[in-house]
Design a protein around this motif. Structure first.
Motif, PDB file in Angstrom:
ATOM      1  N   THR A  56      48.236  -3.962  41.576  1.00  0.00           N
ATOM      2  CA  THR A  56      48.356  -4.457  40.204  1.00  0.00           C
ATOM      3  C   THR A  56      47.675  -3.486  39.248  1.00  0.00           C
ATOM      4  O   THR A  56      47.076  -2.491  39.674  1.00  0.00           O
ATOM      5  CB  THR A  56      47.688  -5.840  40.062  1.00  0.00           C
ATOM      6  N   CYS A  57      47.709  -3.822  37.973  1.00  0.00           N
ATOM      7  CA  CYS A  57      47.018  -2.993  36.982  1.00  0.00           C
ATOM      8  C   CYS A  57      45.501  -3.046  37.172  1.00  0.00           C
ATOM      9  O   CYS A  57      44.780  -2.217  36.613  1.00  0.00           O
ATOM     10  CB  CYS A  57      47.391  -3.430  35.568  1.00  0.00           C
ATOM     11  N   LYS A  58      45.031  -4.007  37.950  1.00  0.00           N
ATOM     12  CA  LYS A  58      43.606  -4.116  38.273  1.00  0.00           C
ATOM     13  C   LYS A  58      43.290  -3.483  39.624  1.00  0.00           C
ATOM     14  O   LYS A  58      42.187  -3.625  40.141  1.00  0.00           O
ATOM     15  CB  LYS A  58      43.182  -5.590  38.315  1.00  0.00           C
ATOM     16  N   GLY A  59      44.260  -2.779  40.198  1.00  0.00           N
ATOM     17  CA  GLY A  59      44.105  -2.248  41.534  1.00  0.00           C
ATOM     18  C   GLY A  59      44.695  -3.210  42.552  1.00  0.00           C
ATOM     19  O   GLY A  59      45.298  -4.231  42.192  1.00  0.00           O
ATOM     20  N   PRO A  60      44.536  -2.936  43.837  1.00  0.00           N
ATOM     21  CA  PRO A  60      45.073  -3.844  44.854  1.00  0.00           C
ATOM     22  C   PRO A  60      44.295  -5.154  44.871  1.00  0.00           C
ATOM     23  O   PRO A  60      43.070  -5.154  44.903  1.00  0.00           O
ATOM     24  CB  PRO A  60      44.902  -3.061  46.161  1.00  0.00           C
ATOM     25  N   GLU A  99      42.011   0.240  54.871  1.00  0.00           N
ATOM     26  CA  GLU A  99      41.567   0.803  53.602  1.00  0.00           C
ATOM     27  C   GLU A  99      42.512   0.373  52.484  1.00  0.00           C
ATOM     28  O   GLU A  99      43.733   0.478  52.607  1.00  0.00           O
ATOM     29  CB  GLU A  99      41.520   2.332  53.689  1.00  0.00           C
ATOM     30  N   GLY A 100      41.945  -0.139  51.393  1.00  0.00           N
ATOM     31  CA  GLY A 100      42.756  -0.633  50.284  1.00  0.00           C
ATOM     32  C   GLY A 100      43.181  -2.079  50.447  1.00  0.00           C
ATOM     33  O   GLY A 100      43.756  -2.671  49.531  1.00  0.00           O
ATOM     34  N   MET A 101      42.891  -2.651  51.611  1.00  0.00           N
ATOM     35  CA  MET A 101      43.247  -4.054  51.880  1.00  0.00           C
ATOM     36  C   MET A 101      42.230  -4.599  52.879  1.00  0.00           C
ATOM     37  O   MET A 101      42.547  -4.999  53.988  1.00  0.00           O
ATOM     38  CB  MET A 101      44.672  -4.144  52.441  1.00  0.00           C
ATOM     39  N   ALA A 159      46.213   6.622  42.884  1.00  0.00           N
ATOM     40  CA  ALA A 159      45.479   6.625  41.618  1.00  0.00           C
ATOM     41  C   ALA A 159      46.438   6.866  40.446  1.00  0.00           C
ATOM     42  O   ALA A 159      46.310   6.246  39.382  1.00  0.00           O
ATOM     43  CB  ALA A 159      44.381   7.686  41.643  1.00  0.00           C
ATOM     44  N   GLU A 160      47.398   7.768  40.657  1.00  0.00           N
ATOM     45  CA  GLU A 160      48.416   8.011  39.626  1.00  0.00           C
ATOM     46  C   GLU A 160      49.257   6.769  39.399  1.00  0.00           C
ATOM     47  O   GLU A 160      49.564   6.397  38.254  1.00  0.00           O
ATOM     48  CB  GLU A 160      49.300   9.182  40.052  1.00  0.00           C
ATOM     49  N   GLY A 161      49.645   6.100  40.492  1.00  0.00           N
ATOM     50  CA  GLY A 161      50.410   4.869  40.357  1.00  0.00           C
ATOM     51  C   GLY A 161      49.638   3.794  39.632  1.00  0.00           C
ATOM     52  O   GLY A 161      50.180   3.071  38.779  1.00  0.00           O
TER      53      GLY A 161
END
Length: 357
Positions: free
Chosen positions: A196-200, A271-273, A313-315
């Motif tokens: 999301t716009c707040k990150g995962p 990682e990321g989840m 990060a770009e996404g």
């Protein structure tokens, strides 16, 4: 059972916007399915939140579905006991009634726009709308590039997987946990989270609330999917309903599996989840690959991790730009919305829903 649960029906991914609205918005499964129409700033999310909160106060179990573009907003609310739901039926998850009035119906909040006044802001509306679309396309390109690199890496690492060991571990879990007979019924499909716009954001709190026993599957390379498919099949054969949570990057693969009838959840953690809650068991799927195989590919994995981090990060930055553009678009519309009318409409729909209790 917990009174509230939290899921997503849409998710951002390297393949664009992934959509489970079709699986949820089956009119045959609902007594009353309200499909909200109306553009930005019309009050759709606020209406859903107010009805959900009112149902909670009446003691009903409520299921909230969050917007992957803005996780502070809602895409839907579900009151299971009375088979009633309210969903945002606008793009990118357009829903059209199949059995109007008999099972599903429009609620048009667009009628509360001051159309004459809104036309004076035509240029700004078009500009901001195009900016939202362009930002999402940029986000999906970056996330898509990250996904392709990760997929290639997953194929490489699967070559080192001890499939027999994975099968034995899966059969052991099934033999220990999937016993007795369940009540039957169809599986449900939900995303447990999204970029999301707040990150995962991952709603592991829902998994823990529904299921006291949580298996944490530590899995960096997608080894969990076949295990979860086997567990789901075993549960179905014994009549246990599942909440199937697909992988947004591979919607045909299970990423998390909840079996509320058994109080049992299987959540993938990487990682990321990262699942950082209490775990009944921790299963190290990465360890089902020889250490020598991992060491042989360690430098490549390190490089891939750096590249994927930059692309994600770009996404994320593009998703933030999309959110900012959408906020600007809403700010243009808000002065032209009759919120007294929206509130009166909400009150009427709430009164109707309360009559189902």
């Amino acid at each position: 059972m917990t009174k509230t649960t939290h899921f997503f029906l849409g998710a951002n991914s390297g393949r664009g916007f992934q959509n489970l609205f079709g699986e949820f918005c089956t009119p045959e499964d609902h007594h009353d399915l309200l499909v909200l129409k109306g553009g930005p700033g019309a009050g759709k999310s606020t209406m859903m939140r107010r009805i959900g909160q009112a149902m909670e106060q009446r003691g009903e179990q409520v299921e909230y579905f969050y917007c992957s573009g803005d996780p502070k907003s809602l895409d839907g609310v579900h009151i299971p006991r009375i088979r009633t739901a309210i969903v945002d039926g606008t793009a990118p998850h357009v829903i059209e009634p199949k059995y109007p009035a008999a099972a599903d119906r429009y609620v048009n909040l667009g009628e509360f726009y001051d159309i004459t006044a809104a036309k004076t802001a035509r240029a700004d509306i078009i500009r901001h709308t195009k900016a939202v679309s362009a930002a999402y396309q940029r986000a999906y390109r970056a996330l898509g590039a990250a996904r392709q690199i990760e997929d290639d890496t997953a194929v490489l690492m699967t070559g080192g997987l001890d499939g027999d060991k994975l099968l034995r571990r899966t059969e052991g879990i099934i033999g220990r946990e999937i016993r007795g007979k369940g009540p039957g019924g169809p599986d449900a499909f939900r995303f447990l989270g999204s970029m999301t716009c707040k990150g995962p954001i991952w709603r592991f709190d829902t998994a823990a609330a529904l299921c006291p026993k949580v298996y944490q599957l530590q899995d960096s390379f997608g080894f969990a999917a076949p295990m979860l498919e086997q567990i789901r099949a075993a549960a179905r054969s014994r009549g246990y309903r599942a909440i199937v949570c697909p992988d947004p990057e591979h919607i045909d693969r299970i990423q998390h599996l909840l079996l509320p009838d058994l109080g049992l959840a299987f959540v993938t953690s990487r990682e990321g989840m990262v699942y950082d809650g209490p775990a009944y068991r921790r299963v190290r799927l990465d360890a089902m690959m020889p250490g020598s195989y991992y060491k042989r590919n360690k430098s490549r994995l390190k490089f891939v991790r750096r590249v994927v981090e930059v692309l994600r990060a770009e996404g994320l930055e593009a998703l933030r730009e999309a959110k900012a553009a959408h906020d600007a678009l809403e700010a243009v519309y808000v002065p032209y919305v009759d919120f007294d009318g929206v509130n009166a409409c909400t009150a009427r729909e709430l009164e109707r829903i309360e009559s189902y209790l």
